[in-house]
Design an enzyme around this catalytic site. Structure first.
Site, PDB file in Angstrom:
ATOM      1  N   ARG A  55       0.848  -1.201   0.000  1.00 14.01           N
ATOM      2  CA  ARG A  55       0.000   0.000   0.000  1.00 14.01           C
ATOM      3  C   ARG A  55       0.884   1.251   0.000  1.00 14.01           C
ATOM      4  NH1 ARG A  55      -2.539   0.684   4.988  1.00 14.01           N
ATOM      5  NH2 ARG A  55      -3.706  -1.226   4.676  1.00 14.01           N
ATOM      6  N   TYR A 107     -14.633  21.610 -14.563  1.00 14.07           N
ATOM      7  CA  TYR A 107     -15.003  20.201 -14.756  1.00 14.07           C
ATOM      8  C   TYR A 107     -16.184  19.838 -13.856  1.00 14.07           C
ATOM      9  CZ  TYR A 107     -14.584  15.124 -14.723  1.00 14.07           C
ATOM     10  OH  TYR A 107     -14.844  13.780 -14.789  1.00 14.07           O
ATOM     11  N   ASP A 178      -6.136  22.931 -10.610  1.00 12.79           N
ATOM     12  CA  ASP A 178      -6.348  21.761 -11.460  1.00 12.79           C
ATOM     13  C   ASP A 178      -5.752  22.112 -12.817  1.00 12.79           C
ATOM     14  OD1 ASP A 178      -7.262  19.788 -13.186  1.00 12.79           O
ATOM     15  OD2 ASP A 178      -9.248  19.636 -12.269  1.00 12.79           O
ATOM     16  N   LYS A 203      -5.764  11.737 -18.206  1.00 15.78           N
ATOM     17  CA  LYS A 203      -5.865  12.512 -19.440  1.00 15.78           C
ATOM     18  C   LYS A 203      -4.503  12.591 -20.129  1.00 15.78           C
ATOM     19  CE  LYS A 203     -10.060  12.946 -17.905  1.00 15.78           C
ATOM     20  NZ  LYS A 203     -10.508  14.095 -17.132  1.00 15.78           N
TER      21      LYS A 203
END
Ligand SMILES: *Cc1c(COP(=O)(O)O)cnc(C)c1O
Length: 378
Positions: A55, A107, A178, A203
């Site tokens: 993890r 977004y 962002d 993206k």
């Protein structure tokens, strides 16, 4: 894994995956270590102090984070399993009763999630068009986070990061950008005064439409906010899988090259479309007529991104007719991949004008893309 310690330019860091070589085999591609757990020796000490449980101890995740942190000129970087997981990791640091200032018209997934989160947590939410610095200044009050997105999706508005940094200094907030549509190739928001930069690595960063990932990077790794995000990922376990990290590293090797081509294609298409008789308006910061062009020129280098939107003459019917006739542009959501995509945003987000088509421009031959669009719009 061995890594060269150097200060090469970012194209070199990406192309060589930060100089990684598998010490066991000399492989120029890092091996895919899928183990979730690692043995201890007879003395009960881990055989490798960096490998206890996956993890936290995925070498590939650490490598991808190091590459992206260098690209953002950041003190530290953190990968999460999606862009939205990265958004949530930042927002969850805001205490109950706190305040978030959120750029409007960004977004949709972020707006929807933040509205619901703030309602649950009794957090005061102020939504304002931050690309209008005066509008932001007129509502700015003390807040925990100022969240902006530039260029914004799907309106391609440019927000002045430096101006926002000046405002957060007055109101005591953390500035988060962002920067998904810009990618670290075109813009380093931390160098313009942002505290945290966020990406949907799904993206442009991965670029091949086959990995979901989110990324955060910070200017000050010792800040309380960054430490809270680190602890939350560790304890709440929002980690990216090892194979996804491997794919991401593979995809990023060509990131600067892909972005260069995509920007050239997008710029050419934006210019072509702004002279097209069937197009009312082109939204793209690379056009000198665009409201955000001067600021974009200041805070982006090497191009203005691969995302653009058009308003089609003739409204909803004309837009839907055009999208139905496209062949090379695939009708699909998402952006930043090597293949060109088109989306009628209104279909899934009804506040977007119904004559708007969002184009994510890929690396195809630009003449083929022009012919496809011209045929569809006529
Ligand atoms: C896609 C996107 C997100 C969300 O990222 P996911 O990886 O899909 O969770 C956030 N911000 C912007 C600007 C995006 O385009």
């Amino acid at each position: 894994m061995k890594r060269s310690s150097n200060s090469h330019s970012i194209e070199t860091v990406f192309a060589q995956a930060d100089g990684v070589i598998d010490p066991q085999t000399g492989g120029v591609v890092p091996p895919l270590q899928m183990a979730t757990t690692f043995v201890r020796g007879e003395d009960n000490q881990p055989l490798s102090p960096d490998h206890i449980y996956s993890r936290d101890d995925s070498d590939l995740c650490r490598l991808a984070e190091a590459i992206l942190a260098k690209a953002e000129d950041a003190e530290a970087g953190l990968l999460l399993p999606s862009g939205m997981a990265a958004v949530a990791a930042v927002m969850r640091t805001v205490p109950t009763g706190g305040r978030i200032i959120l750029q409007s018209g960004i977004y949709w997934g972020v707006i929807k999630w933040v509205r619901e989160f703030c309602a649950r947590r009794s957090i005061d939410l102020i939504e304002v068009d931050c690309s209008d610095t005066a509008a932001l200044r007129s509502v700015a009050v003390s807040a925990d986070i100022l969240w902006i997105e530039t260029p914004s999706n799907p309106y391609l508005k440019t927000t002045d990061i430096k101006a926002c940094a000046g405002i957060v200094a007055e109101i005591g907030a953390t500035l988060v950008v962002d920067s998904t549509a810009a990618t670290p190739v075109l813009s380093q928001p931390l160098n313009h005064g942002a505290d945290i930069v966020m990406h949907s690595a799904t993206k442009g960063i991965n670029g091949h439409s086959d990995v979901l990932a989110g990324f955060l990077a910070c200017r000050d790794a010792s800040s309380d906010l960054w430490q809270a995000i680190l602890t939350d990922r560790h304890d709440a376990g929002a980690v990216i899988g090892t194979f996804e990290a491997w794919l991401l590293i593979r995809g990023m090797r060509t990131l600067p090259l892909r972005i260069e081509r995509m920007c050239q294609n997008a710029q050419t298409l934006a210019e072509f479309l702004s002279n097209h008789p069937s197009v009312e308006h082109v939204l793209y910061p690379g056009l000198p007529s665009d409201a955000g062009h001067d600021i974009a020129q200041r805070q982006m280098k090497g191009g203005f991104g691969s995302l653009l939107s058009i308003r089609v003459k003739g409204g909803r019917e004309a837009a839907l007719s055009a999208i139905g006739k496209l062949n090379l542009f695939k009708r699909a959501t998402s952006l930043g991949g090597v293949e060109s995509l088109v989306e009628h945003r209104h279909t899934i987000e009804d506040t977007v004008p119904d004559d708007l088509l969002r184009l994510s421009v890929g690396i195809e031959a630009v003449d083929d893309l022009i012919a496809d669009l011209d045929n569809a719009l006529r």
